[in-house]
Design a protein around this motif. Structure first.
Motif, PDB file in Angstrom:
ATOM      1  N   LYS A  86      -5.836  89.975-127.941  1.00  0.00           N
ATOM      2  CA  LYS A  86      -7.098  90.592-128.334  1.00  0.00           C
ATOM      3  C   LYS A  86      -8.212  90.142-127.391  1.00  0.00           C
ATOM      4  N   CYS A  87      -9.010  91.086-126.925  1.00  0.00           N
ATOM      5  CA  CYS A  87     -10.135  90.789-126.054  1.00  0.00           C
ATOM      6  C   CYS A  87     -11.385  91.407-126.662  1.00  0.00           C
ATOM      7  N   ILE A  88     -12.442  90.607-126.767  1.00  0.00           N
ATOM      8  CA  ILE A  88     -13.714  91.112-127.283  1.00  0.00           C
ATOM      9  C   ILE A  88     -14.805  90.798-126.263  1.00  0.00           C
ATOM     10  N   THR A  89     -15.883  91.555-126.301  1.00  0.00           N
ATOM     11  CA  THR A  89     -17.022  91.305-125.429  1.00  0.00           C
ATOM     12  C   THR A  89     -18.214  90.973-126.298  1.00  0.00           C
ATOM     13  N   LEU A  90     -18.730  89.761-126.134  1.00  0.00           N
ATOM     14  CA  LEU A  90     -19.910  89.313-126.872  1.00  0.00           C
ATOM     15  C   LEU A  90     -20.813  88.545-125.919  1.00  0.00           C
ATOM     16  N   GLY A  91     -22.111  88.781-126.020  1.00  0.00           N
ATOM     17  CA  GLY A  91     -23.051  88.070-125.160  1.00  0.00           C
ATOM     18  C   GLY A  91     -22.856  88.389-123.695  1.00  0.00           C
ATOM     19  N   GLY A  92     -22.288  89.565-123.396  1.00  0.00           N
ATOM     20  CA  GLY A  92     -22.062  89.959-122.016  1.00  0.00           C
ATOM     21  C   GLY A  92     -20.860  89.293-121.370  1.00  0.00           C
ATOM     22  N   VAL A  93     -20.022  88.636-122.174  1.00  0.00           N
ATOM     23  CA  VAL A  93     -18.850  87.922-121.662  1.00  0.00           C
ATOM     24  C   VAL A  93     -17.607  88.417-122.382  1.00  0.00           C
ATOM     25  N   ASP A  94     -16.514  88.587-121.641  1.00  0.00           N
ATOM     26  CA  ASP A  94     -15.232  88.934-122.235  1.00  0.00           C
ATOM     27  C   ASP A  94     -14.531  87.660-122.686  1.00  0.00           C
ATOM     28  N   TRP A  95     -13.984  87.706-123.894  1.00  0.00           N
ATOM     29  CA  TRP A  95     -13.306  86.551-124.496  1.00  0.00           C
ATOM     30  C   TRP A  95     -11.913  86.977-124.962  1.00  0.00           C
ATOM     31  N   ILE A  96     -10.902  86.179-124.631  1.00  0.00           N
ATOM     32  CA  ILE A  96      -9.546  86.366-125.149  1.00  0.00           C
ATOM     33  C   ILE A  96      -9.457  85.542-126.428  1.00  0.00           C
ATOM     34  N   VAL A  97      -8.945  86.148-127.488  1.00  0.00           N
ATOM     35  CA  VAL A  97      -8.943  85.516-128.806  1.00  0.00           C
ATOM     36  C   VAL A  97      -7.528  85.153-129.236  1.00  0.00           C
ATOM     37  N   ASP A  98      -7.340  83.891-129.601  1.00  0.00           N
ATOM     38  CA  ASP A  98      -6.088  83.422-130.206  1.00  0.00           C
ATOM     39  C   ASP A  98      -6.365  83.264-131.699  1.00  0.00           C
ATOM     40  N   GLU A  99      -5.778  84.151-132.484  1.00  0.00           N
ATOM     41  CA  GLU A  99      -5.988  84.150-133.932  1.00  0.00           C
ATOM     42  C   GLU A  99      -4.859  83.463-134.686  1.00  0.00           C
ATOM     43  N   SER A 100      -3.970  82.780-133.976  1.00  0.00           N
ATOM     44  CA  SER A 100      -2.781  82.217-134.608  1.00  0.00           C
ATOM     45  C   SER A 100      -3.088  81.117-135.618  1.00  0.00           C
ATOM     46  N   ARG A 101      -4.290  80.531-135.562  1.00  0.00           N
ATOM     47  CA  ARG A 101      -4.663  79.480-136.517  1.00  0.00           C
ATOM     48  C   ARG A 101      -5.828  79.903-137.405  1.00  0.00           C
ATOM     49  N   ALA A 102      -5.987  81.219-137.608  1.00  0.00           N
ATOM     50  CA  ALA A 102      -7.095  81.735-138.424  1.00  0.00           C
ATOM     51  C   ALA A 102      -7.097  81.025-139.774  1.00  0.00           C
ATOM     52  N   PRO A 103      -8.264  80.657-140.251  1.00  0.00           N
ATOM     53  CA  PRO A 103      -9.609  81.083-139.865  1.00  0.00           C
ATOM     54  C   PRO A 103     -10.228  80.271-138.729  1.00  0.00           C
ATOM     55  N   ASN A 104      -9.439  79.508-138.005  1.00  0.00           N
ATOM     56  CA  ASN A 104      -9.928  78.827-136.808  1.00  0.00           C
ATOM     57  C   ASN A 104      -9.483  79.635-135.601  1.00  0.00           C
ATOM     58  N   TYR A 105     -10.417  79.860-134.688  1.00  0.00           N
ATOM     59  CA  TYR A 105     -10.131  80.686-133.525  1.00  0.00           C
ATOM     60  C   TYR A 105     -10.301  79.887-132.239  1.00  0.00           C
ATOM     61  N   LEU A 106      -9.375  80.090-131.311  1.00  0.00           N
ATOM     62  CA  LEU A 106      -9.496  79.543-129.975  1.00  0.00           C
ATOM     63  C   LEU A 106      -9.772  80.727-129.065  1.00  0.00           C
ATOM     64  N   VAL A 107     -10.932  80.739-128.447  1.00  0.00           N
ATOM     65  CA  VAL A 107     -11.299  81.849-127.563  1.00  0.00           C
ATOM     66  C   VAL A 107     -11.520  81.305-126.160  1.00  0.00           C
ATOM     67  N   THR A 108     -11.130  82.082-125.168  1.00  0.00           N
ATOM     68  CA  THR A 108     -11.222  81.667-123.770  1.00  0.00           C
ATOM     69  C   THR A 108     -11.856  82.790-122.975  1.00  0.00           C
ATOM     70  N   THR A 109     -12.754  82.421-122.082  1.00  0.00           N
ATOM     71  CA  THR A 109     -13.371  83.450-121.251  1.00  0.00           C
ATOM     72  C   THR A 109     -12.296  84.137-120.426  1.00  0.00           C
ATOM     73  N   TYR A 110     -12.486  85.437-120.212  1.00  0.00           N
ATOM     74  CA  TYR A 110     -11.552  86.195-119.393  1.00  0.00           C
ATOM     75  C   TYR A 110     -12.304  86.707-118.170  1.00  0.00           C
ATOM     76  N   GLY A 111     -11.714  86.497-117.001  1.00  0.00           N
ATOM     77  CA  GLY A 111     -12.326  86.968-115.769  1.00  0.00           C
ATOM     78  C   GLY A 111     -13.506  86.134-115.329  1.00  0.00           C
ATOM     79  N   ARG A 112     -13.608  84.905-115.809  1.00  0.00           N
ATOM     80  CA  ARG A 112     -14.710  84.007-115.451  1.00  0.00           C
ATOM     81  C   ARG A 112     -14.171  82.766-114.760  1.00  0.00           C
TER      82      ARG A 112
END
Length: 160
Positions: A87-113
């Motif tokens: 899953k990739c979302i764009t927030l604050g002008g930045v693309d983030w890859i989302v790891d939802e495997s530990r929801a409700p805790n999320y590990l997100v990593t910048t993509y293309g940065r």
């Protein structure tokens, strides 16, 4: 009363230890690329509060923490993710890859940065959307270089 130099130093150490007991440092491991000069730029831009959570000291280079208990943890200089179907979302002008495997805790990593930044967010305490928007607009988007983007972005993360 005059103190001998060693006694004065001991008194100073005791006072410093007492003061240090009033604050807690967040124990974190630095990312492999934490010494990247752009991570220093990220670190100096980290806000005092994120989503109403106060910033706390960390013991790792190029990192940040907010909340007590920690609701948001950030590390700069992580390995940049390659092409992915995650899953990739764009927030604050930045693309983030989302790891939802530990929801409700999320590990997100910048993509293309470069350098890449990862953020661990406790969705039971803060809104991941608010956190990523704040970080994207104030820190990541101005302190890192965009070298790619998600081809498909999805909707926001679930609210608490």
């Amino acid at each position: 009363m005059r103190l001998l130099p060693s006694a004065a130093a001991a008194l100073l150490l005791v006072a410093a230890a007492a003061l240090a007991g009033c604050t807690s440092t967040v124990d974190m491991q630095p990312a492999d690329g934490a010494n990247d000069p752009a991570c220093a730029e990220v670190t100096v831009r980290l806000p005092d509060h994120i989503a109403d959570q106060p910033r706390r000291w960390t013991d790792a280079q190029a990192s940040g923490a907010w909340g007590d208990p920690s609701a948001v943890l950030l590390r700069c200089g992580v390995t940049a993710p390659g092409p992915t179907e995650a899953k990739c979302i764009t927030l604050g002008g930045v693309d983030w890859i989302v790891d939802e495997s530990r929801a409700p805790n999320y590990l997100v990593t910048t993509y293309g940065r470069v350098p890449a930044i990862e953020v661990f967010i406790d969705n039971e305490i803060v809104s991941p959307n608010d956190v990523l928007t704040e970080l994207g607009e104030r820190v990541v988007g101005v302190a890192t270089t965009a070298e790619g983007a998600c081809t498909l972005t999805e909707t926001l993360l679930p609210e608490r």
